[in-house]
Write a protein that holds these residues in place. Sequence first.
Motif, short mmCIF file in Angstrom:
data_model
loop_
_atom_site.label_atom_id
_atom_site.label_comp_id
_atom_site.label_asym_id
_atom_site.label_seq_id
_atom_site.Cartn_x
_atom_site.Cartn_y
_atom_site.Cartn_z
N LYS A 42 30.35 80.43 25.57
CA LYS A 42 30.69 81.74 25.35
C LYS A 42 31.93 81.93 24.42
N VAL A 43 32.63 81.30 24.67
CA VAL A 43 34.07 81.17 23.98
C VAL A 43 33.89 80.65 22.63
N CYS A 44 32.97 79.69 22.41
CA CYS A 44 32.69 78.90 21.22
C CYS A 44 32.02 79.76 20.31
N GLU A 45 31.30 80.89 20.78
CA GLU A 45 30.39 81.54 20.09
C GLU A 45 31.29 82.77 19.53
N GLN A 46 31.90 83.32 20.46
CA GLN A 46 32.70 84.52 20.21
C GLN A 46 33.95 83.94 19.16
N TYR A 47 34.64 82.93 19.36
CA TYR A 47 35.76 82.51 18.66
C TYR A 47 35.49 81.61 17.44
N ASN A 48 34.10 81.25 17.27
CA ASN A 48 33.79 80.34 16.14
C ASN A 48 34.24 79.10 16.27
N TRP A 49 34.39 78.68 17.56
CA TRP A 49 34.98 77.00 17.68
C TRP A 49 34.13 75.99 17.48
N VAL A 50 34.33 74.89 17.38
CA VAL A 50 33.78 73.82 17.22
C VAL A 50 34.36 72.65 17.89
N VAL A 51 33.69 72.14 18.90
CA VAL A 51 34.17 70.83 19.72
C VAL A 51 33.48 69.63 19.38
N HIS A 52 34.53 68.82 19.12
CA HIS A 52 34.04 67.44 18.63
C HIS A 52 33.84 66.54 19.86
N ALA A 53 34.51 66.71 21.05
CA ALA A 53 34.22 65.95 22.01
C ALA A 53 35.04 66.72 23.39
N TYR A 54 34.26 66.29 24.38
CA TYR A 54 34.76 67.04 25.72
C TYR A 54 34.69 65.91 27.07
N CYS A 55 35.38 66.01 27.96
CA CYS A 55 35.39 65.50 29.26
C CYS A 55 35.91 66.25 30.22
N LEU A 56 34.99 66.61 31.08
CA LEU A 56 35.57 67.42 32.33
C LEU A 56 35.77 66.32 33.42
N MET A 57 36.98 66.32 34.05
CA MET A 57 37.43 65.47 34.88
C MET A 57 37.52 66.37 36.18
N THR A 58 37.73 65.88 37.43
CA THR A 58 37.86 66.64 38.60
C THR A 58 38.90 67.54 38.60
N ASN A 59 40.22 67.19 38.28
CA ASN A 59 41.24 68.09 38.20
C ASN A 59 41.79 68.50 36.74
N HIS A 60 41.20 68.09 35.75
CA HIS A 60 41.57 68.59 34.45
C HIS A 60 40.58 68.40 33.47
#
Length: 278
Positions: A42-60
């Motif tokens: 939703k944030v990417c759609e609203q603010y027109n962001w492009v994400v090139h890579a991501y990783c969700l860890m347990t505490n960050h």
Amino acid sequence: MARPLRLEFTGALYHITSRGNERKAIYFDDTDFEQFLALLDKVCEQYNWVVHAYCLMTNHYHLLVETPDANLSKGMRQLNGTFTQAINRKHQRVGHLFQGRYKAILVDKDAYLLELSRYIVLNPIRANMVQSLDDWPWSSWHAVMGKAASPSWLATEALLSMFGKQRKTAREKYADFVQQGKGITVWDKLTNQLFLGSDDFVQSHLALLTEPDKLADIPKKQRRVAAKTLAEYEQLAKTRNEAITAAYNSGAFTLKQIGNYFSLHYSRVSKIVAKSKT
């Protein structure tokens, strides 16, 4: 201690990290990871962001985010703020979820986009949480490798195109590239805790920090022409869809704002914009 300055401009690329308060968990079960990704969508759609890579860890988490519309702070405020509220409600907790403000490093896209794309997805292996990237479901690795659907905001095709024209070959080369990145760090090249890039890149953007109104220092491709009103876009365009596309591409309006004006649901506006790019 003074807060670090945030340098925002159109087309900026950032490595974002945000850690749990007292280094504690920010995700408590699989549905929390899923909820974060849904919110990021939703944030990417609203603010027109492009994400090139991501990783969700347990505490960050780690994000490699490009902001075509110079709005990192606004988007991050919504991302972390809304997620904190949702987690507190869901798990009946109170107080801060994240440890202070997020950390944003301005990245030289030409020099470090690929390096960070593998550094980010290798986090679970560096933390000895898994032996194989396939075993950690909360990263962009799976979408890039075709093991999961790629969300619209993830620049999967753009990343693969740097490794070849054929998708199968590009994925094989990308996988080799990532595996070769084990044990490699990029943070010894960090300058002022704010910049990751060449000397020229750092010096040019340091100048923007000290003289934020000096537009002559901003590359022409990063400047934006003042947006028209939605009524003007409607009047000047030959068709409604052309007006919608022009308004969205101006970066001045969200999908919802455009949809409200043209009496369309924002999902319909999104499809019109997406079709114009094909």
